[in-house]
Design a protein around this motif. Structure first.
Motif, PDB file in Angstrom:
ATOM      1  N   LEU A  70       0.834  -1.212   0.000  1.00 31.90           N
ATOM      2  CA  LEU A  70       0.000   0.000   0.000  1.00 31.90           C
ATOM      3  C   LEU A  70       0.863   1.254   0.000  1.00 31.90           C
ATOM      4  N   LYS A  71       1.988   1.188   0.691  1.00 35.25           N
ATOM      5  CA  LYS A  71       2.908   2.329   0.735  1.00 35.25           C
ATOM      6  C   LYS A  71       3.420   2.663  -0.664  1.00 35.25           C
ATOM      7  N   ILE A  72       3.707   1.639  -1.464  1.00 35.06           N
ATOM      8  CA  ILE A  72       4.160   1.850  -2.851  1.00 35.06           C
ATOM      9  C   ILE A  72       3.078   2.579  -3.645  1.00 35.06           C
ATOM     10  N   PHE A  73       1.831   2.154  -3.471  1.00 37.59           N
ATOM     11  CA  PHE A  73       0.727   2.802  -4.195  1.00 37.59           C
ATOM     12  C   PHE A  73       0.548   4.251  -3.745  1.00 37.59           C
ATOM     13  N   ARG A  74       0.723   4.503  -2.453  1.00 40.10           N
ATOM     14  CA  ARG A  74       0.595   5.879  -1.956  1.00 40.10           C
ATOM     15  C   ARG A  74       1.736   6.758  -2.463  1.00 40.10           C
ATOM     16  N   ILE A  75       2.970   6.277  -2.371  1.00 40.66           N
ATOM     17  CA  ILE A  75       4.143   7.064  -2.774  1.00 40.66           C
ATOM     18  C   ILE A  75       4.076   7.437  -4.250  1.00 40.66           C
ATOM     19  N   THR A  76       3.621   6.499  -5.076  1.00 40.02           N
ATOM     20  CA  THR A  76       3.565   6.737  -6.530  1.00 40.02           C
ATOM     21  C   THR A  76       2.319   7.511  -6.949  1.00 40.02           C
ATOM     22  N   GLY A  77       1.393   7.720  -6.023  1.00 37.40           N
ATOM     23  CA  GLY A  77       0.150   8.398  -6.367  1.00 37.40           C
ATOM     24  C   GLY A  77      -0.895   7.467  -6.961  1.00 37.40           C
ATOM     25  N   LEU A  78      -0.560   6.195  -7.097  1.00 34.93           N
ATOM     26  CA  LEU A  78      -1.490   5.247  -7.724  1.00 34.93           C
ATOM     27  C   LEU A  78      -2.624   4.838  -6.791  1.00 34.93           C
ATOM     28  N   ALA A  79      -2.497   5.157  -5.501  1.00 33.58           N
ATOM     29  CA  ALA A  79      -3.607   4.886  -4.574  1.00 33.58           C
ATOM     30  C   ALA A  79      -4.826   5.721  -4.950  1.00 33.58           C
ATOM     31  N   LYS A  80      -4.602   6.831  -5.655  1.00 29.23           N
ATOM     32  CA  LYS A  80      -5.706   7.681  -6.102  1.00 29.23           C
ATOM     33  C   LYS A  80      -6.258   7.222  -7.453  1.00 29.23           C
ATOM     34  N   VAL A  81      -5.493   6.401  -8.155  1.00 29.20           N
ATOM     35  CA  VAL A  81      -5.883   5.928  -9.484  1.00 29.20           C
ATOM     36  C   VAL A  81      -6.688   4.633  -9.382  1.00 29.20           C
ATOM     37  N   PHE A  82      -6.252   3.746  -8.492  1.00 30.59           N
ATOM     38  CA  PHE A  82      -6.895   2.440  -8.340  1.00 30.59           C
ATOM     39  C   PHE A  82      -7.871   2.438  -7.180  1.00 30.59           C
ATOM     40  N   ASP A  83      -8.946   1.671  -7.348  1.00 33.94           N
ATOM     41  CA  ASP A  83      -9.822   1.350  -6.227  1.00 33.94           C
ATOM     42  C   ASP A  83      -9.167   0.173  -5.517  1.00 33.94           C
ATOM     43  N   ILE A  84      -8.758   0.372  -4.265  1.00 33.71           N
ATOM     44  CA  ILE A  84      -8.071  -0.674  -3.522  1.00 33.71           C
ATOM     45  C   ILE A  84      -8.991  -1.137  -2.386  1.00 33.71           C
ATOM     46  N   HIS A  85      -9.204  -2.435  -2.308  1.00 37.40           N
ATOM     47  CA  HIS A  85     -10.141  -3.020  -1.350  1.00 37.40           C
ATOM     48  C   HIS A  85      -9.442  -4.014  -0.439  1.00 37.40           C
ATOM     49  N   ALA A  86     -10.099  -4.362   0.662  1.00 42.26           N
ATOM     50  CA  ALA A  86      -9.540  -5.305   1.633  1.00 42.26           C
ATOM     51  C   ALA A  86      -9.850  -6.747   1.279  1.00 42.26           C
ATOM     52  N   SER A  87     -10.832  -6.986   0.414  1.00 41.15           N
ATOM     53  CA  SER A  87     -11.186  -8.358   0.039  1.00 41.15           C
ATOM     54  C   SER A  87     -11.682  -8.412  -1.399  1.00 41.15           C
ATOM     55  N   ALA A  88     -11.587  -9.595  -1.980  1.00 40.97           N
ATOM     56  CA  ALA A  88     -12.078  -9.798  -3.347  1.00 40.97           C
ATOM     57  C   ALA A  88     -13.596  -9.600  -3.391  1.00 40.97           C
ATOM     58  N   GLU A  89     -14.275 -10.051  -2.342  1.00 37.91           N
ATOM     59  CA  GLU A  89     -15.730  -9.892  -2.293  1.00 37.91           C
ATOM     60  C   GLU A  89     -16.121  -8.411  -2.253  1.00 37.91           C
ATOM     61  N   GLY A  90     -15.389  -7.638  -1.466  1.00 44.56           N
ATOM     62  CA  GLY A  90     -15.643  -6.202  -1.391  1.00 44.56           C
ATOM     63  C   GLY A  90     -15.369  -5.510  -2.697  1.00 44.56           C
ATOM     64  N   ALA A  91     -14.302  -5.915  -3.360  1.00 48.11           N
ATOM     65  CA  ALA A  91     -13.952  -5.311  -4.642  1.00 48.11           C
ATOM     66  C   ALA A  91     -14.981  -5.643  -5.706  1.00 48.11           C
ATOM     67  N   ALA A  92     -15.402  -6.912  -5.751  1.00 48.10           N
ATOM     68  CA  ALA A  92     -16.365  -7.344  -6.763  1.00 48.10           C
ATOM     69  C   ALA A  92     -17.717  -6.664  -6.570  1.00 48.10           C
ATOM     70  N   ALA A  93     -18.043  -6.370  -5.326  1.00 49.43           N
ATOM     71  CA  ALA A  93     -19.343  -5.773  -5.023  1.00 49.43           C
ATOM     72  C   ALA A  93     -19.360  -4.267  -5.281  1.00 49.43           C
ATOM     73  N   SER A  94     -18.199  -3.650  -5.426  1.00 49.84           N
ATOM     74  CA  SER A  94     -18.168  -2.187  -5.572  1.00 49.84           C
ATOM     75  C   SER A  94     -18.450  -1.724  -6.989  1.00 49.84           C
TER      76      SER A  94
END
Length: 111
Positions: A87-111
């Protein structure tokens, strides 16, 4: 270390569970899998990074490229990641704002 990929369907999403290291040597395998899924009409993809031990800039590039591919078809590419070091890599690169990041596959699929 090698890269493992396993796909499954969950609701309308295709889950790609990734394991191992995503680096300059293994990233093409993930890119090819995403390309294959998009070519077969899967535009709602969730990449599960929970079993990933290492991710470099090549791997980030593959994920961004995959996002661009699915967006061409009005699709979505979401990530599953709870590991703070990744997650730190995604934050440092700014990609945390580009990708929807979820805690589970079920949560991601439902979003």
């Amino acid at each position: 270390m090698d890269l493992t990929l396993a796909t499954r369907e969950l609701d309308s999403a295709t889950i790609v569970a990734v394991g191992g290291e995503i680096d300059v040597y293994t990233a093409p395998k993930l890119r090819d899998k995403i390309t294959e899924l998009v070519a077969r009409g899967h535009y709602d993809i969730v990449v599960d990074l929970e079993a990933v031990e290492f991710l470099d800039s090549t791997g980030l590039g593959v994920l961004v490229g995959g996002l661009k591919k699915v967006r061409q078809h009005d699709g979505m590419l979401r990530l599953v990641c709870t590991q703070e070091r990744l997650l730190k890599i995604f934050r440092i690169t700014g990609l945390a704002k580009v990708f929807d990041i979820h805690a589970s596959a079920e949560g991601a699929a439902a979003s």
